[in-house]
Design a protein around this motif. Structure first.
Motif, short mmCIF file in Angstrom:
data_model
loop_
_atom_site.label_atom_id
_atom_site.label_comp_id
_atom_site.label_asym_id
_atom_site.label_seq_id
_atom_site.Cartn_x
_atom_site.Cartn_y
_atom_site.Cartn_z
N GLY A 38 -8.03 -0.83 -1.45
CA GLY A 38 -7.22 -1.29 -1.14
C GLY A 38 -5.52 0.13 -0.71
N GLU A 39 -4.75 0.00 -1.18
CA GLU A 39 -3.41 0.85 -0.51
C GLU A 39 -2.99 1.63 -1.88
OE1 GLU A 39 -0.19 1.96 2.75
OE2 GLU A 39 -0.29 0.18 1.73
N MET A 40 -2.62 3.26 -1.64
CA MET A 40 -1.82 3.23 -2.95
C MET A 40 -0.81 4.12 -1.97
SD MET A 40 -2.80 6.83 -5.08
CE MET A 40 -3.46 8.35 -4.05
N ARG A 41 0.39 4.42 -2.26
CA ARG A 41 1.91 4.26 -1.77
C ARG A 41 2.11 5.30 -3.10
NH1 ARG A 41 5.43 1.19 1.75
NH2 ARG A 41 2.82 0.35 3.60
N PHE A 45 -4.51 10.79 4.91
CA PHE A 45 -3.90 9.99 4.02
C PHE A 45 -1.60 9.70 5.22
CE2 PHE A 45 -2.09 14.37 3.12
CZ PHE A 45 -0.73 14.16 3.87
N SER A 65 1.10 7.82 2.06
CA SER A 65 0.95 6.13 1.84
C SER A 65 -1.26 6.78 2.08
CB SER A 65 0.68 5.29 2.43
OG SER A 65 0.75 5.44 3.49
N ALA A 66 -2.18 6.64 0.76
CA ALA A 66 -3.95 6.54 1.71
C ALA A 66 -3.99 5.01 1.17
CB ALA A 66 -4.64 7.29 0.78
N GLU A 67 -5.44 4.76 1.90
CA GLU A 67 -6.17 3.35 1.79
C GLU A 67 -7.29 3.81 2.58
OE1 GLU A 67 -5.25 0.41 4.86
OE2 GLU A 67 -3.94 1.09 5.29
N ASP A 119 -11.02 0.71 2.50
CA ASP A 119 -11.37 -0.74 2.79
C ASP A 119 -11.45 -1.75 1.45
OD1 ASP A 119 -11.03 -0.73 5.28
OD2 ASP A 119 -12.64 -0.41 5.96
#
Length: 73
Positions: free
Chosen positions: A63-66, A1, A56-58, A60
């Motif tokens: 998607g991305e989580m913030r 992250f 944030s973590a993403e 492929d």
């Protein structure tokens, strides 16, 4: 992250206390997994975060989580 867009540290699967198979087996004792479920196991070393920081973590495929860190009330 990432913390505020910066990668605080890196690690590999060998740094886990439990390997992935044991982690899933341990978690599945108390819950049922469904397609799309994600297991978050924490970080290999404490990351210093403060109120206002953006985590944030993403992936492929997903998607991305913030998340914005907030002061406890």
């Amino acid at each position: 992250f990432f913390v505020n867009g910066e990668l605080p540290h890196t690690a590999c699967y060998g740094d886990l206390v439990l390997n992935v198979a044991k982690l899933i087996a341990f978690a599945s004792i108390n819950m049922t997994f469904y397609p799309g479920d994600i297991i978050l196991s924490g970080t290999p070393a404490p990351a210093q975060v403060a109120a206002g920081d953006v985590l944030s973590a993403e992936m492929d495929v997903m998607g991305e989580m913030r998340t914005v860190v907030r002061q406890a009330s």
